[in-house]
Scaffold this motif. Structure first.
Motif, PDB file in Angstrom:
ATOM      1  N   ASN A  45     -14.960 -17.546 -16.592  1.00  0.00           N
ATOM      2  CA  ASN A  45     -14.172 -16.869 -15.564  1.00  0.00           C
ATOM      3  C   ASN A  45     -12.867 -16.352 -16.151  1.00  0.00           C
ATOM      4  O   ASN A  45     -12.457 -16.801 -17.206  1.00  0.00           O
ATOM      5  CB  ASN A  45     -13.846 -17.859 -14.437  1.00  0.00           C
ATOM      6  N   PRO A  46     -12.171 -15.441 -15.450  1.00  0.00           N
ATOM      7  CA  PRO A  46     -10.937 -14.868 -15.995  1.00  0.00           C
ATOM      8  C   PRO A  46      -9.813 -15.890 -16.152  1.00  0.00           C
ATOM      9  O   PRO A  46      -9.803 -16.932 -15.478  1.00  0.00           O
ATOM     10  CB  PRO A  46     -10.528 -13.827 -14.939  1.00  0.00           C
ATOM     11  N   SER A  47      -8.846 -15.568 -17.012  1.00  0.00           N
ATOM     12  CA  SER A  47      -7.684 -16.434 -17.223  1.00  0.00           C
ATOM     13  C   SER A  47      -6.635 -15.677 -18.024  1.00  0.00           C
ATOM     14  O   SER A  47      -6.982 -14.886 -18.890  1.00  0.00           O
ATOM     15  CB  SER A  47      -8.100 -17.680 -18.000  1.00  0.00           C
ATOM     16  N   MET A  48      -5.365 -15.947 -17.770  1.00  0.00           N
ATOM     17  CA  MET A  48      -4.308 -15.503 -18.669  1.00  0.00           C
ATOM     18  C   MET A  48      -3.595 -16.720 -19.263  1.00  0.00           C
ATOM     19  O   MET A  48      -3.641 -16.973 -20.455  1.00  0.00           O
ATOM     20  CB  MET A  48      -3.285 -14.615 -17.948  1.00  0.00           C
ATOM     21  N   ARG A  49      -2.951 -17.520 -18.393  1.00  0.00           N
ATOM     22  CA  ARG A  49      -2.133 -18.632 -18.861  1.00  0.00           C
ATOM     23  C   ARG A  49      -2.940 -19.672 -19.636  1.00  0.00           C
ATOM     24  O   ARG A  49      -2.535 -20.120 -20.709  1.00  0.00           O
ATOM     25  CB  ARG A  49      -1.440 -19.335 -17.659  1.00  0.00           C
ATOM     26  N   THR A  50      -4.070 -20.077 -19.082  1.00  0.00           N
ATOM     27  CA  THR A  50      -4.846 -21.144 -19.716  1.00  0.00           C
ATOM     28  C   THR A  50      -5.330 -20.696 -21.087  1.00  0.00           C
ATOM     29  O   THR A  50      -5.247 -21.432 -22.076  1.00  0.00           O
ATOM     30  CB  THR A  50      -6.042 -21.508 -18.819  1.00  0.00           C
ATOM     31  N   ILE A 109     -13.691 -25.521 -22.006  1.00  0.00           N
ATOM     32  CA  ILE A 109     -14.515 -24.702 -21.105  1.00  0.00           C
ATOM     33  C   ILE A 109     -13.815 -24.454 -19.777  1.00  0.00           C
ATOM     34  O   ILE A 109     -13.239 -25.383 -19.195  1.00  0.00           O
ATOM     35  CB  ILE A 109     -15.861 -25.410 -20.812  1.00  0.00           C
ATOM     36  N   ARG A 110     -13.879 -23.204 -19.304  1.00  0.00           N
ATOM     37  CA  ARG A 110     -13.446 -22.901 -17.931  1.00  0.00           C
ATOM     38  C   ARG A 110     -14.649 -22.450 -17.110  1.00  0.00           C
ATOM     39  O   ARG A 110     -15.366 -21.526 -17.475  1.00  0.00           O
ATOM     40  CB  ARG A 110     -12.382 -21.807 -17.889  1.00  0.00           C
ATOM     41  N   THR A 111     -14.826 -23.136 -15.997  1.00  0.00           N
ATOM     42  CA  THR A 111     -15.857 -22.732 -15.031  1.00  0.00           C
ATOM     43  C   THR A 111     -15.216 -22.730 -13.639  1.00  0.00           C
ATOM     44  O   THR A 111     -14.195 -23.387 -13.442  1.00  0.00           O
ATOM     45  CB  THR A 111     -17.026 -23.729 -14.984  1.00  0.00           C
ATOM     46  N   LEU A 141     -10.730 -26.497 -19.069  1.00  0.00           N
ATOM     47  CA  LEU A 141      -9.730 -25.432 -18.866  1.00  0.00           C
ATOM     48  C   LEU A 141      -9.718 -25.030 -17.391  1.00  0.00           C
ATOM     49  O   LEU A 141      -9.236 -23.967 -17.050  1.00  0.00           O
ATOM     50  CB  LEU A 141     -10.077 -24.225 -19.747  1.00  0.00           C
ATOM     51  N   GLU A 142     -10.266 -25.862 -16.550  1.00  0.00           N
ATOM     52  CA  GLU A 142     -10.452 -25.746 -15.105  1.00  0.00           C
ATOM     53  C   GLU A 142     -11.951 -25.768 -14.839  1.00  0.00           C
ATOM     54  O   GLU A 142     -12.714 -25.051 -15.483  1.00  0.00           O
ATOM     55  CB  GLU A 142      -9.861 -24.462 -14.508  1.00  0.00           C
ATOM     56  N   THR A 143     -12.320 -26.618 -13.883  1.00  0.00           N
ATOM     57  CA  THR A 143     -13.733 -26.725 -13.515  1.00  0.00           C
ATOM     58  C   THR A 143     -13.890 -26.467 -12.021  1.00  0.00           C
ATOM     59  O   THR A 143     -12.944 -26.040 -11.358  1.00  0.00           O
ATOM     60  CB  THR A 143     -14.279 -28.121 -13.865  1.00  0.00           C
ATOM     61  N   LEU A 146     -11.509 -29.425 -10.340  1.00  0.00           N
ATOM     62  CA  LEU A 146     -10.238 -29.928 -10.891  1.00  0.00           C
ATOM     63  C   LEU A 146      -9.651 -28.968 -11.927  1.00  0.00           C
ATOM     64  O   LEU A 146     -10.386 -28.198 -12.556  1.00  0.00           O
ATOM     65  CB  LEU A 146     -10.455 -31.303 -11.545  1.00  0.00           C
ATOM     66  N   HIS A 147      -8.333 -29.065 -12.128  1.00  0.00           N
ATOM     67  CA  HIS A 147      -7.649 -28.248 -13.147  1.00  0.00           C
ATOM     68  C   HIS A 147      -6.629 -29.167 -13.844  1.00  0.00           C
ATOM     69  O   HIS A 147      -5.414 -29.059 -13.627  1.00  0.00           O
ATOM     70  CB  HIS A 147      -6.968 -27.058 -12.467  1.00  0.00           C
ATOM     71  N   PRO A 148      -7.118 -30.072 -14.697  1.00  0.00           N
ATOM     72  CA  PRO A 148      -6.233 -31.124 -15.217  1.00  0.00           C
ATOM     73  C   PRO A 148      -5.107 -30.633 -16.122  1.00  0.00           C
ATOM     74  O   PRO A 148      -4.011 -31.220 -16.094  1.00  0.00           O
ATOM     75  CB  PRO A 148      -7.188 -32.045 -15.987  1.00  0.00           C
ATOM     76  N   LEU A 149      -5.327 -29.585 -16.920  1.00  0.00           N
ATOM     77  CA  LEU A 149      -4.215 -29.096 -17.761  1.00  0.00           C
ATOM     78  C   LEU A 149      -3.096 -28.547 -16.888  1.00  0.00           C
ATOM     79  O   LEU A 149      -1.920 -28.693 -17.209  1.00  0.00           O
ATOM     80  CB  LEU A 149      -4.703 -27.993 -18.711  1.00  0.00           C
ATOM     81  N   GLN A 150      -3.466 -27.906 -15.774  1.00  0.00           N
ATOM     82  CA  GLN A 150      -2.455 -27.409 -14.846  1.00  0.00           C
ATOM     83  C   GLN A 150      -1.672 -28.586 -14.247  1.00  0.00           C
ATOM     84  O   GLN A 150      -0.445 -28.555 -14.183  1.00  0.00           O
ATOM     85  CB  GLN A 150      -3.127 -26.586 -13.738  1.00  0.00           C
ATOM     86  N   SER A 151      -2.392 -29.622 -13.857  1.00  0.00           N
ATOM     87  CA  SER A 151      -1.715 -30.756 -13.194  1.00  0.00           C
ATOM     88  C   SER A 151      -0.810 -31.505 -14.163  1.00  0.00           C
ATOM     89  O   SER A 151       0.287 -31.935 -13.780  1.00  0.00           O
ATOM     90  CB  SER A 151      -2.744 -31.721 -12.609  1.00  0.00           C
ATOM     91  N   LEU A 279       0.218 -20.030 -10.362  1.00  0.00           N
ATOM     92  CA  LEU A 279       0.021 -18.616 -10.729  1.00  0.00           C
ATOM     93  C   LEU A 279      -1.443 -18.364 -11.124  1.00  0.00           C
ATOM     94  O   LEU A 279      -2.072 -19.252 -11.652  1.00  0.00           O
ATOM     95  CB  LEU A 279       0.963 -18.168 -11.844  1.00  0.00           C
ATOM     96  N   PRO A 280      -1.986 -17.172 -10.918  1.00  0.00           N
ATOM     97  CA  PRO A 280      -1.324 -16.014 -10.332  1.00  0.00           C
ATOM     98  C   PRO A 280      -1.058 -16.202  -8.838  1.00  0.00           C
ATOM     99  O   PRO A 280      -1.811 -16.884  -8.161  1.00  0.00           O
ATOM    100  CB  PRO A 280      -2.336 -14.884 -10.567  1.00  0.00           C
ATOM    101  N   VAL A 281       0.037 -15.559  -8.364  1.00  0.00           N
ATOM    102  CA  VAL A 281       0.434 -15.709  -6.963  1.00  0.00           C
ATOM    103  C   VAL A 281       0.382 -14.362  -6.250  1.00  0.00           C
ATOM    104  O   VAL A 281       0.761 -13.337  -6.823  1.00  0.00           O
ATOM    105  CB  VAL A 281       1.854 -16.332  -6.859  1.00  0.00           C
ATOM    106  N   ASN A 305       5.272 -24.262 -19.658  1.00  0.00           N
ATOM    107  CA  ASN A 305       4.939 -25.645 -20.047  1.00  0.00           C
ATOM    108  C   ASN A 305       3.447 -25.859 -20.278  1.00  0.00           C
ATOM    109  O   ASN A 305       3.045 -26.922 -20.771  1.00  0.00           O
ATOM    110  CB  ASN A 305       5.451 -26.623 -18.985  1.00  0.00           C
ATOM    111  N   ARG A 306       2.624 -24.880 -19.934  1.00  0.00           N
ATOM    112  CA  ARG A 306       1.183 -25.023 -20.178  1.00  0.00           C
ATOM    113  C   ARG A 306       0.913 -25.276 -21.672  1.00  0.00           C
ATOM    114  O   ARG A 306      -0.034 -25.975 -22.028  1.00  0.00           O
ATOM    115  CB  ARG A 306       0.438 -23.759 -19.724  1.00  0.00           C
ATOM    116  N   VAL A 307       1.735 -24.684 -22.536  1.00  0.00           N
ATOM    117  CA  VAL A 307       1.541 -24.859 -23.987  1.00  0.00           C
ATOM    118  C   VAL A 307       1.649 -26.340 -24.371  1.00  0.00           C
ATOM    119  O   VAL A 307       0.809 -26.867 -25.108  1.00  0.00           O
ATOM    120  CB  VAL A 307       2.597 -24.044 -24.779  1.00  0.00           C
TER     121      VAL A 307
END
Ligand code: CP
Length: 320
Positions: A45-50, A109-111, A141-143, A146-151, A279-281, A305-307
Motif C-alpha cells: 500500500n502507499p506510504s511516505m513517512r514510513t 512489510i506494510r499491508t 510497517l503497518e498491518t 496495528l501500526h506499531p512504529l507509529q505508536s 499524517l496524512p491529514v 521522530n519516525r526515523v
C-alpha cells in the motif's frame, strides 16, 4: 526482539523509547551494526513517512535497504492455504516469502485491511504468513489492525514534549479523539495507539468517539471511553486526532451527530493541549488549519521522530 508487529513484542517500552531518543541525539552511533546486512521493505500500500524514515534509519545503522512496491509492481500474491490459483493471483506467499528470506536479513512489510472481512483482518493473516515462511525477523510497517512504529513514535514525541513542558509529577491526560473523514479508514492507528498507551501505563487515557465507532476492547481495555468530546477534552495535556471506521459494523461509517473536527475553540478547556496526528491529514475535515499551523501542533516533530523509532526497532532486530 525476534519480530515487531505489536507492543507485545517489546520487553520494555520505556527502554525502547530511551534507545530511540539516544539515536536522535547521536544518529550514527551504531553505524556498523548493520554493516553487510540488508533490509527488504515490501509495500502492498502507499506510504511516505514510513517508507522514507525506515530507509533513513537503516542507512544510519550502516544497513542497505531495498524497497519493493509489491502491491503495484509485483505479482498479485495469494495468501489462502490450499488455494486453486486459477484466478487473478499469480504467486503464493509460501513461494515468495522463503526467497525474500534468502535475499534479506530483516523483512519489513506494510499491508492494509480489507475492511470487509473482520475475522481475516483481525487474524493478521498476511503478516503472519510472511513471518511463517520468510524465516527471518519481520518488522511491521503497518498491518491490518496495528501500526506499531507509529505508536512508538507517538510515545517518543509525548515523552519529549513532557520533558520540555511538563513540570507536574502527575500522569498526563491523553485523549484519543475520533475525527471526521471523507472515506472509511482502518482502525489500526487508533487500535495501536490505545494498545501502546495502555501498555506504557504512564497516562490518564480517554478515548472519545461517536456511538457506533467503538474500537475492539482487546486494545482499549483500561482506557476511559466517552461519547462526549467537550467533556473528554477538559484538562487534556495531549490530544491525538484520528478517524477510523466502525469495528462492530465492520468497515462502515455509521451516521453521527455533532461537529467532531478539532478547533482552537475546543482547546480552551484543555491544559494548553498539544495536538497529534499520524499524517496524512485532511485539513479542515479532520483538523482545522488554525491548530495544525499553531504552537499546539506536534505533527511535524511527530513525523520526524519516525526515523528514531525505526532505528531503535531495527537495531533490536539486528541484535537478535
Ligand atoms: N503515518 C504514516 O504511516 O504515514 P505514511 O502512510 O505516509 O507512511
Amino acid at each position: 526482539m525476534k519480530q515487531f508487529i505489536s507492543s507485545n513484542d517489546v520487553p520494555s517500552i520505556s527502554t525502547l523509547i530511551n534507545q530511540a531518543l539516544i539515536y536522535k541525539s547521536s544518529p550514527r552511533k551504531d553505524e556498523l551494526l548493520g554493516k553487510n546486512k540488508r533490509l527488504g521493505c515490501l509495500f502492498l500500500n502507499p506510504s511516505m513517512r514510513t517508507r522514507l524514515s525506515t530507509q533513513v534509519a537503516a542507512q544510519q545503522l550502516g544497513m542497505e535497504c531495498v524497497v519493493f512496491n509489491i502491491g503495484t509492481e509485483g505479482w498479485a500474491m495469494e495468501f489462502e492455504d490450499g488455494a486453486i490459483m486459477n484466478g487473478t493471483t499469480a504467486e503464493h506467499v509460501k513461494d515468495a516469502a522463503p526467497i525474500l528470506g534468502k535475499y534479506f536479513d530483516v523483512l519489513a512489510i506494510r499491508t492494509f485491511p480489507s475492511l470487509k472481512n473482520k475475522d481475516a483482518d483481525y487474524s493478521e493473516h498476511v503478516i503472519h504468513q510472511f513471518i511463517k515462511y520468510a524465516g527471518i525477523p519481520v518488522l511491521s510497517l503497518e498491518t491490518a489492525t496495528l501500526h506499531p512504529l507509529q505508536s512508538l513514535t507517538d510515545l517518543i514525541t509525548i515523552e519529549e514534549a513532557m520533558s520540555a513542558n511538563f513540570t507536574s509529577k502527575r500522569k498526563p491526560k491523553i485523549v484519543l479523539t475520533w475525527a471526521p473523514h471523507v472515506k472509511a479508514l482502518p482502525q489500526c492507528v487508533a487500535n495501536s495507539f490505545a494498545q501502546w498507551i495502555n501498555a506504557w501505563g504512564e497516562a490518564d487515557f480517554t478515548i472519545v468517539h461517536p456511538q457506533g465507532y467503538e474500537l475492539s476492547e482487546e486494545f482499549t481495555r483500561g482506557a476511559t471511553i466517552s461519547h462526549n468530546q467537550e467533556e473528554a477534552l477538559q484538562h487534556a495535556d495531549f490530544i491525538y486526532v484520528k478517524n477510523w471506521s466502525s469495528y462492530n459494523d465492520y468497515g462502515n461509517t455509521p451516521a453521527y451527530q455533532g461537529n467532531w473536527m478539532l478547533t482552537l475553540e475546543k482547546l480552551k478547556s484543555t491544559n494548553q493541549a498539544k495536538v497529534m496526528h499520524c499524517l496524512p491529514v485532511r485539513r479542515n475535515v479532520e483538523l482545522a488549519d488554525e491548530i495544525l499551523d499553531s504552537e499546539h501542533s506536534l505533527v511535524t516533530q511527530q513525523a520526524a521522530n519516525r526515523v528514531w523509532a525505526a532505528q531503535a526497532v531495527i537495531a533490536n532486530l539486528l541484535e537478535k
